[in-house]
Design a protein around this motif. Structure first.
Motif, PDB file in Angstrom:
ATOM      1  N   GLY A 132      88.073 -62.365 127.530  1.00  0.00           N
ATOM      2  CA  GLY A 132      88.296 -60.946 127.794  1.00  0.00           C
ATOM      3  C   GLY A 132      87.671 -60.474 129.097  1.00  0.00           C
ATOM      4  N   ASN A 133      86.782 -61.282 129.687  1.00  0.00           N
ATOM      5  CA  ASN A 133      86.137 -60.899 130.948  1.00  0.00           C
ATOM      6  C   ASN A 133      87.018 -61.218 132.145  1.00  0.00           C
ATOM      7  OD1 ASN A 133      83.892 -60.100 129.570  1.00  0.00           O
ATOM      8  ND2 ASN A 133      82.520 -61.643 130.410  1.00  0.00           N
ATOM      9  N   LEU A 134      86.873 -60.404 133.187  1.00  0.00           N
ATOM     10  CA  LEU A 134      87.520 -60.666 134.453  1.00  0.00           C
ATOM     11  C   LEU A 134      86.739 -61.766 135.162  1.00  0.00           C
ATOM     12  CD1 LEU A 134      89.745 -59.780 136.460  1.00  0.00           C
ATOM     13  CD2 LEU A 134      88.077 -58.189 137.433  1.00  0.00           C
ATOM     14  N   CYS A 135      87.460 -62.753 135.718  1.00  0.00           N
ATOM     15  CA  CYS A 135      86.791 -63.862 136.398  1.00  0.00           C
ATOM     16  C   CYS A 135      87.481 -64.144 137.727  1.00  0.00           C
ATOM     17  CB  CYS A 135      86.779 -65.103 135.520  1.00  0.00           C
ATOM     18  SG  CYS A 135      88.410 -65.788 135.244  1.00  0.00           S
ATOM     19  N   ARG A 136      86.797 -64.961 138.541  1.00  0.00           N
ATOM     20  CA  ARG A 136      87.313 -65.352 139.854  1.00  0.00           C
ATOM     21  C   ARG A 136      87.168 -66.856 139.996  1.00  0.00           C
ATOM     22  NH1 ARG A 136      83.807 -62.760 142.899  1.00  0.00           N
ATOM     23  NH2 ARG A 136      85.034 -60.874 142.944  1.00  0.00           N
ATOM     24  N   VAL A 137      88.175 -67.492 140.588  1.00  0.00           N
ATOM     25  CA  VAL A 137      88.116 -68.920 140.873  1.00  0.00           C
ATOM     26  C   VAL A 137      87.264 -69.099 142.130  1.00  0.00           C
ATOM     27  CG1 VAL A 137      89.442 -71.006 141.383  1.00  0.00           C
ATOM     28  CG2 VAL A 137      90.403 -69.268 139.856  1.00  0.00           C
ATOM     29  N   ILE A 138      86.230 -69.944 142.046  1.00  0.00           N
ATOM     30  CA  ILE A 138      85.274 -70.075 143.150  1.00  0.00           C
ATOM     31  C   ILE A 138      85.500 -71.306 144.015  1.00  0.00           C
ATOM     32  CG2 ILE A 138      83.450 -68.745 142.035  1.00  0.00           C
ATOM     33  CD1 ILE A 138      82.156 -71.433 141.220  1.00  0.00           C
ATOM     34  N   GLY A 147      91.517 -63.239 137.464  1.00  0.00           N
ATOM     35  CA  GLY A 147      92.303 -63.101 136.250  1.00  0.00           C
ATOM     36  C   GLY A 147      91.388 -62.829 135.073  1.00  0.00           C
ATOM     37  N   VAL A 148      92.010 -62.630 133.916  1.00  0.00           N
ATOM     38  CA  VAL A 148      91.267 -62.354 132.690  1.00  0.00           C
ATOM     39  C   VAL A 148      91.296 -63.593 131.817  1.00  0.00           C
ATOM     40  CG1 VAL A 148      91.177 -60.919 130.609  1.00  0.00           C
ATOM     41  CG2 VAL A 148      91.831 -59.905 132.791  1.00  0.00           C
ATOM     42  N   ILE A 149      90.125 -64.003 131.322  1.00  0.00           N
ATOM     43  CA  ILE A 149      90.033 -65.180 130.462  1.00  0.00           C
ATOM     44  C   ILE A 149      90.611 -64.831 129.091  1.00  0.00           C
ATOM     45  CG2 ILE A 149      88.474 -66.813 129.343  1.00  0.00           C
ATOM     46  CD1 ILE A 149      86.515 -66.256 131.654  1.00  0.00           C
ATOM     47  N   ILE A 150      91.585 -65.616 128.640  1.00  0.00           N
ATOM     48  CA  ILE A 150      92.156 -65.369 127.313  1.00  0.00           C
ATOM     49  C   ILE A 150      91.788 -66.461 126.323  1.00  0.00           C
ATOM     50  CG2 ILE A 150      94.086 -63.981 128.149  1.00  0.00           C
ATOM     51  CD1 ILE A 150      95.846 -66.535 127.707  1.00  0.00           C
ATOM     52  N   GLU A 151      91.379 -67.613 126.827  1.00  0.00           N
ATOM     53  CA  GLU A 151      91.005 -68.718 125.946  1.00  0.00           C
ATOM     54  C   GLU A 151      90.074 -69.625 126.726  1.00  0.00           C
ATOM     55  OE1 GLU A 151      93.351 -72.500 124.082  1.00  0.00           O
ATOM     56  OE2 GLU A 151      94.433 -70.594 124.126  1.00  0.00           O
ATOM     57  N   ILE A 155      85.720 -77.383 128.346  1.00  0.00           N
ATOM     58  CA  ILE A 155      86.061 -77.915 129.657  1.00  0.00           C
ATOM     59  C   ILE A 155      87.072 -77.037 130.391  1.00  0.00           C
ATOM     60  CG2 ILE A 155      87.052 -79.900 130.859  1.00  0.00           C
ATOM     61  CD1 ILE A 155      86.071 -81.587 128.438  1.00  0.00           C
ATOM     62  N   LYS A 156      88.062 -76.557 129.700  1.00  0.00           N
ATOM     63  CA  LYS A 156      89.146 -75.792 130.324  1.00  0.00           C
ATOM     64  C   LYS A 156      89.099 -74.328 129.896  1.00  0.00           C
ATOM     65  CE  LYS A 156      91.493 -79.259 132.215  1.00  0.00           C
ATOM     66  NZ  LYS A 156      91.799 -79.347 133.618  1.00  0.00           N
ATOM     67  N   ALA A 157      89.671 -73.499 130.751  1.00  0.00           N
ATOM     68  CA  ALA A 157      89.834 -72.079 130.428  1.00  0.00           C
ATOM     69  C   ALA A 157      91.257 -71.689 130.809  1.00  0.00           C
ATOM     70  CB  ALA A 157      88.831 -71.225 131.200  1.00  0.00           C
ATOM     71  N   ARG A 158      91.802 -70.737 130.081  1.00  0.00           N
ATOM     72  CA  ARG A 158      93.125 -70.198 130.409  1.00  0.00           C
ATOM     73  C   ARG A 158      92.918 -68.766 130.862  1.00  0.00           C
ATOM     74  NH1 ARG A 158      97.378 -71.453 125.888  1.00  0.00           N
ATOM     75  NH2 ARG A 158      98.785 -71.274 127.631  1.00  0.00           N
ATOM     76  N   ILE A 159      93.430 -68.468 132.045  1.00  0.00           N
ATOM     77  CA  ILE A 159      93.300 -67.109 132.558  1.00  0.00           C
ATOM     78  C   ILE A 159      94.682 -66.514 132.798  1.00  0.00           C
ATOM     79  CG2 ILE A 159      91.061 -67.576 133.627  1.00  0.00           C
ATOM     80  CD1 ILE A 159      92.448 -67.632 136.357  1.00  0.00           C
ATOM     81  N   LEU A 178      85.026 -73.999 137.457  1.00  0.00           N
ATOM     82  CA  LEU A 178      85.498 -73.423 138.715  1.00  0.00           C
ATOM     83  C   LEU A 178      85.617 -71.906 138.657  1.00  0.00           C
ATOM     84  CD1 LEU A 178      88.301 -76.026 139.554  1.00  0.00           C
ATOM     85  CD2 LEU A 178      85.917 -76.004 140.285  1.00  0.00           C
ATOM     86  N   LEU A 179      85.126 -71.297 137.578  1.00  0.00           N
ATOM     87  CA  LEU A 179      85.232 -69.850 137.395  1.00  0.00           C
ATOM     88  C   LEU A 179      83.866 -69.174 137.407  1.00  0.00           C
ATOM     89  CD1 LEU A 179      87.817 -69.801 134.465  1.00  0.00           C
ATOM     90  CD2 LEU A 179      88.291 -69.407 136.878  1.00  0.00           C
ATOM     91  N   GLU A 180      83.846 -67.923 137.862  1.00  0.00           N
ATOM     92  CA  GLU A 180      82.651 -67.089 137.756  1.00  0.00           C
ATOM     93  C   GLU A 180      83.103 -65.722 137.283  1.00  0.00           C
ATOM     94  OE1 GLU A 180      80.756 -66.556 141.527  1.00  0.00           O
ATOM     95  OE2 GLU A 180      82.416 -65.399 142.353  1.00  0.00           O
ATOM     96  N   THR A 181      82.231 -65.027 136.582  1.00  0.00           N
ATOM     97  CA  THR A 181      82.592 -63.686 136.122  1.00  0.00           C
ATOM     98  C   THR A 181      82.526 -62.720 137.291  1.00  0.00           C
ATOM     99  OG1 THR A 181      80.317 -63.288 135.445  1.00  0.00           O
ATOM    100  CG2 THR A 181      81.836 -64.018 133.738  1.00  0.00           C
TER     101      THR A 181
END
Length: 183
Positions: A132-138, A147-151, A155-159, A178-181
């Motif tokens: 549910g948090n907004l994140c950025r690919v670093i 994008g917003v993390i939905i899952e 190891i993996k995240a879906r945004i 590879l993501l940061e909030t």
């Protein structure tokens, strides 16, 4: 960037467990990205330390690399005498030292982290990348994308990358390292 074999040990090599380290515990707040070199300094001076780290995937020079990253950026736990504390301060790698009022609670909490690391469990920072948090690919080809993390699994995240004016978006699966909030 250090090879995996060039990293300092998570705990002082002379000790098999934190319970074997004697003395007063302090928390060193290091200068940015000085955790590992400070741990090497502690090792070279014979001072007990604990630097919890986890494997992390980063893109560097167009290549995917596996590095060891501190669980608590800029923090290294060390123990010893007042003389050891002074030695730590003279390394010129610290911003300041945090005195630990309740030694027993800190040791108990560090033992829990040590136990998790030794169990080879998948470890991630918390709070970090909550659904549910907004994140950025670093890093990598999507660097800067938000994008917003939905899952998220270990190891993996879906945004979701949205086009708000259309009320639609796309789902991208990416390494969670590879993501940061976004604050």
């Amino acid at each position: 960037m250090l090879k995996l074999s060039e990293n300092p040990a998570i705990i002082t090599p002379e000790a098999d467990s934190l319970t074997e380290l004697n003395g007063i515990w302090w928390i060193a707040y290091t200068k940015a990205r000085f955790e590992k070199v400070f741990a090497w300094d502690m090792f070279n001076h014979g001072i007990g330390y604990f630097l919890p780290m986890r494997e992390k995937i980063v893109f560097s020079g167009g290549r995917k690399r596996c590095i060891m990253s501190p669980l608590f950026p800029s923090y290294v736990f060390f123990c010893g005498t007042e003389k050891d504390r002074y030695t730590a301060m003279t390394t010129n790698r610290l911003c300041h030292i945090i005195e630990v009022v309740d030694q027993k609670i800190l040791i108990k909490e560090l033992l829990n982290i040590e136990k998790a690391l030794l169990s080879k469990s998948v470890i991630d920072n918390y709070p970090h990348l909550a659904v549910g948090n907004l994140c950025r690919v670093i890093s990598g080809p999507l660097m800067g994308t938000e994008g917003v993390i939905i899952e998220k699994n270990n190891i993996k995240a879906r945004i979701v990358i949205e086009v708000t004016i259309l009320g639609q978006g796309v789902i991208v699966e990416i390494d969670s390292d590879l993501l940061e909030t976004v604050q």
